[in-house]
Design a protein around this motif. Structure first.
Motif, PDB file in Angstrom:
ATOM      1  N   ASP A  56       0.829  -1.207   0.000  1.00 49.37           N
ATOM      2  CA  ASP A  56       0.000   0.000   0.000  1.00 49.37           C
ATOM      3  C   ASP A  56       0.864   1.259   0.000  1.00 49.37           C
ATOM      4  N   SER A  58       3.893   1.458  -1.121  1.00 49.38           N
ATOM      5  CA  SER A  58       4.526   1.550  -2.435  1.00 49.38           C
ATOM      6  C   SER A  58       3.609   2.269  -3.419  1.00 49.38           C
ATOM      7  N   ARG A  59       2.329   1.924  -3.407  1.00 45.95           N
ATOM      8  CA  ARG A  59       1.371   2.602  -4.288  1.00 45.95           C
ATOM      9  C   ARG A  59       1.283   4.086  -3.947  1.00 45.95           C
ATOM     10  N   TRP A  62       4.268   5.735  -5.260  1.00 40.75           N
ATOM     11  CA  TRP A  62       4.129   5.801  -6.719  1.00 40.75           C
ATOM     12  C   TRP A  62       3.234   6.964  -7.129  1.00 40.75           C
ATOM     13  N   GLU A  63       2.115   7.127  -6.426  1.00 40.03           N
ATOM     14  CA  GLU A  63       1.209   8.229  -6.727  1.00 40.03           C
ATOM     15  C   GLU A  63       1.858   9.580  -6.453  1.00 40.03           C
ATOM     16  N   ALA A  70       9.056   3.788  -3.868  1.00 38.91           N
ATOM     17  CA  ALA A  70       8.038   2.817  -4.292  1.00 38.91           C
ATOM     18  C   ALA A  70       8.678   1.475  -4.623  1.00 38.91           C
ATOM     19  N   GLU A  86      -0.815  -9.386  -6.980  1.00 37.06           N
ATOM     20  CA  GLU A  86      -0.864  -7.933  -7.136  1.00 37.06           C
ATOM     21  C   GLU A  86       0.437  -7.247  -6.752  1.00 37.06           C
ATOM     22  N   VAL A  90       2.566  -4.155  -8.589  1.00 32.26           N
ATOM     23  CA  VAL A  90       3.010  -2.952  -7.884  1.00 32.26           C
ATOM     24  C   VAL A  90       4.498  -2.717  -8.127  1.00 32.26           C
ATOM     25  N   ASP A  93       5.137  -1.547 -11.765  1.00 33.65           N
ATOM     26  CA  ASP A  93       4.805  -0.131 -11.960  1.00 33.65           C
ATOM     27  C   ASP A  93       5.907   0.770 -11.408  1.00 33.65           C
TER      28      ASP A  93
END
Length: 350
Positions: A56, A58-59, A62-63, A70, A86, A90, A93
């Protein structure tokens, strides 16, 4: 060296099933003044073996475009639990957006070997391969996906994108058509059909745009494309009506206002011998160019053409001011040479 070290690390993780948690992503907790990240950091401090928290965060990194962070958190999540499909996405990405595209692709290839039924992995891999122009490899991945899940709309759409980028317009359109046959509300596929159809003057181009607008009546790209379809074919009454309809739906759109103003400027120049009619077109052009710069103060080309409209109306002071505005942001000019702006200013000052 960074890419190869990542691959070596990840290969060992896959071989062993999990890495030694103590050797991965060990760094002091720090505040980032980003609520989502800082809250997750507090939770991680309480539950340092919870892989989902690292995924979470990491996301969240990333955002926030903190791609190095990330990467580290995604690696940690996989080290703690390599059974979650998933987490591979992650990590891919994070690698890809940190310009480690080779690592991202390798991660997804290994993940597909481990989870051969995971459709999202195929789609993500094919999309990345398209971006880095590995078209043949991407096509092979989509072929494998077709065997698992035939006529998957996202896969058909991706295939169309690849064919388009490879220059095969006809096959691309066939793939986009197949996409909307599988999913009648696939807006992006209708838009691609409209864009490609417009280029080759294909029948039903407007119907493709209308389908996109059926799905989203305020979609600016579709509104603009439809107006330009008529505009560029000199169907000025239809174009004007469509531009105005678009502006009603997107009243603060600089692009719709700008393109309508360009058409009015064009019509004014064509009606030069009919002075009253020409002046009316130039007045409308000036108003919509003004809207374009109001809604986008960095729209350099709009300042230039606004100056032309003002000059056509004999408003030299306004014209000179707008030419100066355009020249002051010359790095943002897209269709106009700065020398052209300078020449216009010299002409007015003479």
């Amino acid at each position: 060296m960074r890419v190869y070290s990542i691959l070596l690390f990840f290969g060992l993780c896959l071989a062993l099933g999990a890495c030694n948690n103590e050797n991965v992503n060990e760094r002091p907790q720090q505040k980032y003044d980003i609520p989502a990240i800082d809250q997750l950091s507090q939770l991680i401090a309480k539950s340092p073996q919870d892989a989902s928290l690292y995924a979470d965060r990491s996301r969240a990194f990333w955002e926030a475009e903190l791609y190095k962070e990330a990467e580290l958190d995604a690696e940690k999540a996989l080290a703690l639990d390599s059974t979650k499909v998933e987490y591979y996405a992650v990590l891919a990405d994070a690698y890809f957006d940190n310009q480690h595209s080779l690592s991202a692709i390798k991660v997804l290839e290994k993940a597909i070997d481990r989870f051969p039924q995971a459709v999202p992995l195929y789609l993500k891999l094919a999309e990345m391969q398209n971006i880095v122009k590995q078209y043949q490899e991407g096509m092979l991945i989509l072929d494998k996906l077709e065997k698992i899940q035939p006529s998957q709309p996202d896969a058909l759409y991706l295939r169309g994108n690849m064919l388009r980028d490879m220059g095969d317009t006809a096959q691309a359109m066939e793939s986009f058509q197949a996409t909307v046959e599988q999913d009648a509300d696939y807006l992006d596929a209708y838009m691609q059909l409209a864009i490609l159809g417009d280029k080759i003057n294909a029948p039903y181009t407007v119907s493709y745009i209308d389908n996109a607008l059926r799905i989203d009546s305020t979609y600016e790209d579709a509104l603009l494309l439809k107006a330009q379809y008529y505009h560029f074919r000199s169907q000025f009454e239809e174009a004007e009506a469509t531009y105005k309809q678009g502006i009603l739906r997107q009243p603060m759109s600089p692009n719709l206002n700008y393109n309508l103003a360009l058409m009015y400027l064009e019509l004014g120049d064509s009606a030069a011998k009919q002075t009253e009619k020409a002046q009316d077109f130039f007045t409308k052009a000036l108003r919509h160019f003004d809207n374009a710069t109001k809604f986008d103060p960095q729209f350099a080309d709009a300042y230039y053409y606004k100056a032309i409209a003002a000059e056509r109306l004999g408003k030299k002071e306004i014209a000179l001011k707008e030419y100066e505005n355009a020249l002051n942001m010359e790095v943002l000019l897209k269709t106009v040479d700065p020398a052209t702006v300078e020449a216009a200013m010299a002409r007015l000052r003479s």
